[in-house]
Write a protein that holds these residues in place. Structure first.
Motif, PDB file in Angstrom:
ATOM      1  N   LEU A   5       0.825  -1.206   0.000  1.00 37.62           N
ATOM      2  CA  LEU A   5       0.000   0.000   0.000  1.00 37.62           C
ATOM      3  C   LEU A   5       0.857   1.252   0.000  1.00 37.62           C
ATOM      4  CD1 LEU A   5      -2.815   1.158   0.062  1.00 37.62           C
ATOM      5  CD2 LEU A   5      -2.764   1.013   2.541  1.00 37.62           C
ATOM      6  N   SER A   6       1.939   1.264   0.751  1.00 30.96           N
ATOM      7  CA  SER A   6       2.812   2.449   0.795  1.00 30.96           C
ATOM      8  C   SER A   6       3.485   2.679  -0.552  1.00 30.96           C
ATOM      9  CB  SER A   6       3.850   2.302   1.905  1.00 30.96           C
ATOM     10  OG  SER A   6       4.712   1.206   1.631  1.00 30.96           O
ATOM     11  N   GLN A  22       3.630   6.067  -5.484  1.00 28.42           N
ATOM     12  CA  GLN A  22       3.552   6.203  -6.938  1.00 28.42           C
ATOM     13  C   GLN A  22       2.460   7.195  -7.331  1.00 28.42           C
ATOM     14  OE1 GLN A  22       2.980   2.270  -8.522  1.00 28.42           O
ATOM     15  NE2 GLN A  22       5.162   1.821  -8.593  1.00 28.42           N
ATOM     16  N   VAL A  23       1.322   7.115  -6.674  1.00 27.29           N
ATOM     17  CA  VAL A  23       0.218   8.037  -6.961  1.00 27.29           C
ATOM     18  C   VAL A  23       0.642   9.457  -6.611  1.00 27.29           C
ATOM     19  CG1 VAL A  23      -2.119   8.705  -6.260  1.00 27.29           C
ATOM     20  CG2 VAL A  23      -1.590   6.304  -6.718  1.00 27.29           C
ATOM     21  N   SER A  24       1.328   9.591  -5.488  1.00 29.79           N
ATOM     22  CA  SER A  24       1.790  10.903  -5.064  1.00 29.79           C
ATOM     23  C   SER A  24       2.801  11.474  -6.051  1.00 29.79           C
ATOM     24  CB  SER A  24       2.408  10.809  -3.675  1.00 29.79           C
ATOM     25  OG  SER A  24       2.962  12.041  -3.301  1.00 29.79           O
ATOM     26  N   ALA A  83       0.965  12.537  -9.224  1.00 29.44           N
ATOM     27  CA  ALA A  83       0.227  13.785  -9.012  1.00 29.44           C
ATOM     28  C   ALA A  83       1.189  14.966  -8.990  1.00 29.44           C
ATOM     29  CB  ALA A  83      -0.561  13.716  -7.712  1.00 29.44           C
ATOM     30  N   SER A  84       2.325  14.789  -8.364  1.00 30.04           N
ATOM     31  CA  SER A  84       3.333  15.841  -8.319  1.00 30.04           C
ATOM     32  C   SER A  84       3.863  16.148  -9.712  1.00 30.04           C
ATOM     33  CB  SER A  84       4.466  15.427  -7.393  1.00 30.04           C
ATOM     34  OG  SER A  84       5.477  16.401  -7.376  1.00 30.04           O
ATOM     35  N   ALA A  85       4.098  15.120 -10.497  1.00 34.27           N
ATOM     36  CA  ALA A  85       4.584  15.312 -11.867  1.00 34.27           C
ATOM     37  C   ALA A  85       3.533  16.019 -12.715  1.00 34.27           C
ATOM     38  CB  ALA A  85       4.951  13.975 -12.489  1.00 34.27           C
ATOM     39  N   GLN A  86       2.261  15.687 -12.513  1.00 38.09           N
ATOM     40  CA  GLN A  86       1.190  16.321 -13.270  1.00 38.09           C
ATOM     41  C   GLN A  86       1.074  17.803 -12.905  1.00 38.09           C
ATOM     42  OE1 GLN A  86      -2.680  14.599 -12.717  1.00 38.09           O
ATOM     43  NE2 GLN A  86      -3.541  15.649 -14.493  1.00 38.09           N
ATOM     44  N   ILE A  87       1.162  18.111 -11.630  1.00 38.00           N
ATOM     45  CA  ILE A  87       1.100  19.511 -11.194  1.00 38.00           C
ATOM     46  C   ILE A  87       2.292  20.283 -11.747  1.00 38.00           C
ATOM     47  CG2 ILE A  87       1.281  21.031  -9.180  1.00 38.00           C
ATOM     48  CD1 ILE A  87      -0.404  18.945  -7.666  1.00 38.00           C
TER      49      ILE A  87
END
Length: 63
Positions: free
Chosen positions: A3-4, A9-11, A14-18
């Protein structure tokens, strides 16, 4: 996967998208400023008046 690992990976995605969105916004603003600068530079410069040098040197107050 743990889970971590999934949350990191999701974080990171999201950071790369921002980051990509902010880069695009910065590029758009830069292009807008270049357009504005080009318009200002292409404007005709104010020319000197074409009146004779003696015109307007005195005022006739006797009417």
């Amino acid at each position: 996967m743990e889970l971590s690992s999934i949350s990191s990976q999701v974080s990171s995605q999201a950071s790369a998208q921002i980051s990509a969105q902010m880069s695009l916004l910065l590029l758009r603003k830069t292009l807008e400023l270049q357009d504005i600068t080009g318009l200002v530079q292409s404007a005709a410069p104010v020319s000197a008046p074409s009146n004779p040098p003696n015109l307007g040197n005195s005022i006739d107050v006797m009417a």
